[in-house]
Design a protein around this motif. Structure first.
Motif, PDB file in Angstrom:
ATOM      1  N   GLY A   4       0.831  -1.209   0.000  1.00  0.00           N
ATOM      2  CA  GLY A   4       0.000   0.000   0.000  1.00  0.00           C
ATOM      3  C   GLY A   4       0.859   1.251   0.000  1.00  0.00           C
ATOM      4  N   ALA A   5       1.906   1.234   0.838  1.00  0.00           N
ATOM      5  CA  ALA A   5       2.793   2.399   0.934  1.00  0.00           C
ATOM      6  C   ALA A   5       3.546   2.608  -0.378  1.00  0.00           C
ATOM      7  CB  ALA A   5       3.766   2.215   2.098  1.00  0.00           C
ATOM      8  N   MET A  59       2.560   1.742  -3.354  1.00  0.00           N
ATOM      9  CA  MET A  59       1.632   2.256  -4.368  1.00  0.00           C
ATOM     10  C   MET A  59       1.413   3.755  -4.191  1.00  0.00           C
ATOM     11  SD  MET A  59      -1.277  -0.628  -5.033  1.00  0.00           S
ATOM     12  CE  MET A  59      -1.837  -0.618  -3.352  1.00  0.00           C
ATOM     13  N   ALA A  60       1.555   4.209  -2.950  1.00  0.00           N
ATOM     14  CA  ALA A  60       1.427   5.650  -2.698  1.00  0.00           C
ATOM     15  C   ALA A  60       2.771   6.357  -2.878  1.00  0.00           C
ATOM     16  CB  ALA A  60       0.872   5.882  -1.293  1.00  0.00           C
ATOM     17  N   LEU A  84      -0.938   5.990  -6.270  1.00  0.00           N
ATOM     18  CA  LEU A  84      -2.274   6.263  -5.733  1.00  0.00           C
ATOM     19  C   LEU A  84      -2.263   7.680  -5.174  1.00  0.00           C
ATOM     20  CD1 LEU A  84      -3.265   2.953  -3.924  1.00  0.00           C
ATOM     21  CD2 LEU A  84      -4.229   3.871  -6.033  1.00  0.00           C
ATOM     22  N   ASP A  85      -2.833   8.605  -5.936  1.00  0.00           N
ATOM     23  CA  ASP A  85      -2.821  10.012  -5.551  1.00  0.00           C
ATOM     24  C   ASP A  85      -4.061  10.673  -6.146  1.00  0.00           C
ATOM     25  OD1 ASP A  85      -2.423  12.698  -5.156  1.00  0.00           O
ATOM     26  OD2 ASP A  85      -0.308  12.665  -5.729  1.00  0.00           O
ATOM     27  N   PRO A  86      -4.895  11.290  -5.301  1.00  0.00           N
ATOM     28  CA  PRO A  86      -6.129  11.911  -5.813  1.00  0.00           C
ATOM     29  C   PRO A  86      -5.870  12.962  -6.897  1.00  0.00           C
ATOM     30  CG  PRO A  86      -6.216  11.760  -3.438  1.00  0.00           C
ATOM     31  CD  PRO A  86      -4.822  11.364  -3.848  1.00  0.00           C
ATOM     32  N   GLU A  87      -4.655  13.512  -6.919  1.00  0.00           N
ATOM     33  CA  GLU A  87      -4.371  14.507  -7.960  1.00  0.00           C
ATOM     34  C   GLU A  87      -4.106  13.864  -9.314  1.00  0.00           C
ATOM     35  OE1 GLU A  87      -1.401  17.175  -6.484  1.00  0.00           O
ATOM     36  OE2 GLU A  87      -2.802  18.029  -5.024  1.00  0.00           O
ATOM     37  N   PRO A 147      -5.780  10.563 -10.561  1.00  0.00           N
ATOM     38  CA  PRO A 147      -6.557   9.330 -10.317  1.00  0.00           C
ATOM     39  C   PRO A 147      -6.169   8.205 -11.269  1.00  0.00           C
ATOM     40  CG  PRO A 147      -7.994  11.249 -10.407  1.00  0.00           C
ATOM     41  CD  PRO A 147      -6.644  11.703 -10.867  1.00  0.00           C
ATOM     42  N   MET A 148      -5.978   7.035 -10.707  1.00  0.00           N
ATOM     43  CA  MET A 148      -5.515   5.891 -11.477  1.00  0.00           C
ATOM     44  C   MET A 148      -6.146   4.642 -10.866  1.00  0.00           C
ATOM     45  SD  MET A 148      -1.512   4.634 -11.741  1.00  0.00           S
ATOM     46  CE  MET A 148      -0.820   6.004 -12.643  1.00  0.00           C
ATOM     47  N   ALA A 149      -6.632   3.750 -11.726  1.00  0.00           N
ATOM     48  CA  ALA A 149      -7.073   2.450 -11.229  1.00  0.00           C
ATOM     49  C   ALA A 149      -5.856   1.548 -11.259  1.00  0.00           C
ATOM     50  CB  ALA A 149      -8.189   1.886 -12.104  1.00  0.00           C
ATOM     51  N   VAL A 150      -5.319   1.239 -10.087  1.00  0.00           N
ATOM     52  CA  VAL A 150      -4.105   0.426 -10.041  1.00  0.00           C
ATOM     53  C   VAL A 150      -4.490  -1.051 -10.058  1.00  0.00           C
ATOM     54  CG1 VAL A 150      -2.054  -0.156  -8.698  1.00  0.00           C
ATOM     55  CG2 VAL A 150      -2.812   2.214  -8.848  1.00  0.00           C
TER      56      VAL A 150
END
Lengths: 391, 297
Positions: A68-69, A71-72, A201-204, A206-209
């Motif tokens: 998760g980290a 991906m961010a 993964l960043d709202p600025e 948007p991406m479907a990972v």
């Protein structure tokens, strides 16, 4: 220059990780890896390490948290052994196939059953085809250095594959040795901050990972992953050279050759047993035997060209495996070496050897026995029955 | 802005073209959820109905308009943790997971994440089974229910065990905020979702009741009616726990018998009067526990 202090392999691994400045660490304690987690936690508690450390309830969650980290966009670290690695297999496979770079230290331990907590390579060998790069080290210094190099390799845009730094449980994890600790500024110069671009993964943005993916794309992704694996040889060689130039320690990249140039026969080892093998080579050399050692440093991807180059003109070789391949009466490194030589058209007499399972000792005498068996073999001999290094 | 205005005016962050079944209240709940949580959200959705319906991206045709990742079935809460730890700025990190992923194989990871007090929002949509793959039973399936793994035959009479009470189990983890939500009570739903979004000091768990027309066997036009009946019968009481303070947000002074809900769908058609009474007793006891926690004994 740094300073040289006496520390265990686990402390070396934790210091290597800390010097690499991971943003997020998640780990679950397991023998013989536990003191990596403890040491990292104490560095954070003492304010020496600015990482978020998540005290997870299992290795499955450890790998999931760092996934998760990652991906961010964070640089991450974890460490485990044996049963822990087995428990994290599901997110382990996903970490590599999402092409998320990271380094995970593995204090190698035999797989249960029989119930055991002691040293072995079976844990990492059993997951060698889960898409990770796997590097095996011989001593504490190499463990620390390779964790730093591991990030350089994993994060290279030509690679983007997570890396396991594998060191033998107890023989390295708990052994005290003098280790040079590089200065943070030197490590920073070698390993700049990582900026992830291919997955984020960043709202600025948007991406479907990892959306549902049809087979034709899965084929493309797998091929791309395998191609990147092949590029890792050259990237490791460069990482090794750059590291040596900066810190004065060169390891040889994918393999280390020890007195192989004029050798007729060669021992092949991986990990901590390599030290004993070098001593055996020296002893037999003193008796006039032309023997050398080839230490496999990179098991995944398997450096077939480098292995074949060393063995091409030799009379015979033996591979000492600290693991087994169920279904073949040998270990994995022997199988891989055989496959490499066969594919490249070499026929060299060989001897599969298995030893050191579950912490069993691999003695100097074992090593010299193997060399003596090799001396008796002739070029072109068919492979022998597996030789088990028993008491 | 009241909840009707909010649901009307806020952008729909779920794309059109998702392939959820007709009358699926989970899709409705997801759309409402994201209208409240807004664009500054990262969403994780494990395998299940909402993933299968294409909310995680499917053939380039559907998905969410916020970052979304399909987690493994069993690691959603741990992945939320990692995303949350890595983000340097203020982002809402949330999951929208089915009851199978939540009550069964994902529970260990969920329990630990709650115990650590991670500031993430874990939302469970409870359709009482693995509906996406053909209605296998989960720990959250109501006793007596016919499922594809608890079929009804000469011997088998549906699920033999009572429903695992996930919201109360999670309440015992001492989250910063916890609530049960129903698509039949949207004012209550939106209020709780807004509160969840505002929480900055710990873990949030939300549990949405989500009747499944396809699996449970009722007309898709009646999803909201079924959801309302579950609230009215105390099968699914609406409450919240705000930093340890329990509150029934939709008090139910005169609960209807559970048989009224049982009669609305095929999955309970075979259940005997005794079977219905077993569930009635369980629901009554559970409600008493809840009343005690609220302080209404």
């Amino acid at each position: 220059m740094g300073k040289t202090i006496a520390i265990t392999g686990n402390t070396a691994a934790a210091l290597g990780a800390a010097l690499s400045r991971p943003k997020v660490i998640a780990a679950y304690p397991i023998t013989p890896q536990s003191s990596v987690v403890e040491y990292a936690a104490s560095m954070i508690a003492d304010g020496q390490l600015q990482s978020s450390m998540v005290q997870v309830e299992s290795e499955h969650s450890a790998m999931s948290v760092v996934q998760g980290a990652a991906m961010a966009g964070a640089r991450t670290f974890t460490a485990t052994s044996a049963q822990g690695l087995a428990l994290m297999y599901e997110p382990y496979f996903r970490m590599s196939t999402l092409r998320l770079p990271m380094v995970m230290a593995v204090a190698g331990r035999e797989m249960t059953a029989p119930e055991t907590i002691w040293s072995g390579h079976q844990d990492t060998i059993s997951v060698r085809d889960a898409g990770w790069i796997q590097i095996y080290v011989e001593d504490n210094q190499e463990a620390l250095d390779m964790i730093i190099q591991g990030y350089k390799l994993a994060e290279d845009k030509d690679v983007l594959i997570p890396v396991n730094i594998c060191y033998d449980g107890f023989y390295i994890s708990h052994l005290y040795e003098g280790v040079n600790i590089p200065e943070q500024s030197e490590v920073d110069a070698y390993l700049p901050p990582y900026k992830q671009e291919h997955v984020i993964l960043d709202p600025e943005k948007p991406m479907a990972v990892d959306p549902m993916t049809p087979g034709n794309l899965v084929m493309k992704y797998r091929k791309s992953h395998l191609d990147a694996m092949q590029r890792a040889f050259a990237v490791l060689d460069k990482a090794d050279k750059d590291f040596g130039d900066q810190f004065g320690r060169y390891y040889g990249g994918t393999v280390e050759e020890y007195k192989c140039d004029d050798a007729d026969i060669v021992l092949i080892t991986m990990g901590a047993m390599s030290g004993t093998a070098k001593a055996a080579v020296d002893e037999k050399r003193a008796q006039g035997v032309k023997v050398g050692l080839l230490k496999i440093r990179m098991m995944r991807p398997f450096p077939k060209q480098q292995v074949a180059k060393v063995l091409a003109d030799k009379k015979a070789y033996a591979v000492i495996d600290k693991n087994v391949v169920f279904g073949w009466n040998t270990g994995a490194v022997y199988m891989e070496t055989q496959a490499a030589l066969n594919q490249l058209g070499y026929k060299i007499a060989s001897l599969p050897v298995i030893g050191g399972l579950g912490g069993a000792d691999i003695s100097l005498e074992h090593m010299t026995n193997v060399i003596e068996k090799l001396e008796k073999m002739n070029k072109g001999d068919d492979e022998q029955e597996c030789y088990w290094l028993e008491d | 802005m009241n909840y009707i205005e909010l649901l009307d005016k806020k952008p729909d962050l779920v794309t059109p073209g998702t392939s959820a079944c007709q009358g699926c209240p989970a899709e409705l709940s997801l759309r409402a959820t994201l209208k409240v949580l807004g664009e500054n959200t990262i969403m994780c959705i494990p395998p299940g109905c909402m993933a299968g319906a294409g909310c995680v991206g499917w053939n380039f045709d559907s998905g969410l308009k916020v970052p979304v990742h399909i987690t493994l079935l069993d690691n959603t809460a741990a992945v939320l943790t990692g995303i949350n730890e890595a983000h340097g700025r203020d982002v809402t990190v949330a999951a929208f997971a089915g009851d199978g992923a939540t009550s069964d194989c994902g529970f260990q990871s969920l329990s630990a994440t709650a115990e650590r007090g991670e500031n993430v929002i874990y939302i469970c949509y409870d359709n009482e089974g693995y509906m996406n793959t053909g209605f296998q039973r989960s720990g959250s399936t109501t006793k007596g229910s016919m499922t594809s793994t608890t079929p009804v035959g000469e011997v088998g009479k549906g699920k033999e065990q009572q429903k695992k009470d996930l919201p109360l189990i999670m309440a015992m983890h001492n989250p910063a905020y916890l609530a049960t939500l129903s698509p039949s009570h949207m004012s209550d739903f939106v209020k709780k979702m807004e509160k969840a979004k505002s929480i900055k000091d710990g873990f949030v768990y939300l549990h949405i009741f989500s009747p499944c027309p396809t699996g449970w066997g009722f007309d898709g036009a009646k999803s909201i009616e079924v959801a309302r009946k579950a609230v009215e019968t105390n099968i699914f009481p609406l409450y919240e726990v705000d930093h340890g303070e329990y509150k029934l947000t939709v008090p139910n002074k005169n609960p209807k018998p559970v048989s009224e809900l049982f009669g609305m769908m095929k999955k309970f058609r075979h259940v005997s009067e005794q079977g219905i009474q077993d569930v009635q007793n369980y629901v009554d006891k559970k409600y008493k526990t809840l009343q005690a926690l609220v302080g209404q004994e």
